[in-house]
Design a protein around this motif. Structure first.
Motif, short mmCIF file in Angstrom:
data_model
loop_
_atom_site.label_atom_id
_atom_site.label_comp_id
_atom_site.label_asym_id
_atom_site.label_seq_id
_atom_site.Cartn_x
_atom_site.Cartn_y
_atom_site.Cartn_z
N LYS A 110 0.90 -1.19 -0.29
CA LYS A 110 0.24 0.14 0.02
C LYS A 110 0.74 1.28 0.10
O LYS A 110 0.59 2.26 -0.64
CB LYS A 110 -0.77 -0.05 1.13
N ILE A 111 2.00 1.28 0.90
CA ILE A 111 2.75 2.36 0.76
C ILE A 111 3.46 2.52 -0.58
O ILE A 111 3.64 3.66 -0.98
CB ILE A 111 3.96 2.10 2.03
N LYS A 112 3.84 1.56 -1.26
CA LYS A 112 4.49 1.58 -2.52
C LYS A 112 3.63 2.26 -3.43
O LYS A 112 3.79 2.85 -4.31
CB LYS A 112 4.99 0.17 -3.16
N SER A 113 2.09 1.81 -3.62
CA SER A 113 1.25 2.08 -4.23
C SER A 113 0.97 3.71 -4.06
O SER A 113 0.73 4.55 -5.15
CB SER A 113 -0.24 1.36 -4.11
N PHE A 114 1.04 4.30 -2.83
CA PHE A 114 0.90 5.38 -2.62
C PHE A 114 1.90 6.39 -3.13
O PHE A 114 1.63 7.48 -3.67
CB PHE A 114 0.47 5.76 -1.07
#
Length: 126
Positions: A110-114
């Motif tokens: 999720k952090i990478k997608s953000f």
């Protein structure tokens, strides 16, 4: 995506806090609660995930925020690594390890997608 006015509104921050609380719970169980160095290290790494998200957000600069999101993602990896060692050493049970490993991997994703979203947003502004 709607404009976010506080880091407390970010889903990645909320998830990081939830995982941090779960790490505190785990650290209060034997035998980990008596392994003070490992206990302090994993708690520190776990809470640095949400703290880096919050700190980066507060700079009000997407480039700086992205840097801090990378730090948060790195801390999630650090916690996963520590958990792997602790389960192998018999300080954490396998069920807790597998659950937290899955949660941390999901948060990293999720952090990478953000990060990717913010980078794309920055490119559109140019």
């Amino acid at each position: 995506m709607a404009k976010i006015s506080a880091f407390e509104d970010l889903e990645v921050w909320k998830e990081a806090v939830r995982i941090g609380v779960e790490i505190y719970r785990l650290a209060d169980l034997s035998p980990l609660k008596h392994d003070y160095k490992s206990r302090d290290q994993i708690i520190g790494a776990a809470i640095s995930i949400s703290n880096n998200i919050a700190e980066g957000f507060e700079y009000n600069n997407n480039k700086v925020f992205i840097k801090y999101l990378h730090y948060a993602k790195g801390s999630a990896g650090e916690v996963r690594s520590q958990l792997a060692i602790l389960v192998a050493a018999g300080r954490v049970n396998n069920e807790d390890y597998e659950k937290l490993k899955s949660d941390l991997s999901g948060l990293s994703s999720k952090i990478k997608s953000f990060i990717n979203y913010l980078k794309a947003f920055n490119q559109k502004k140019k």
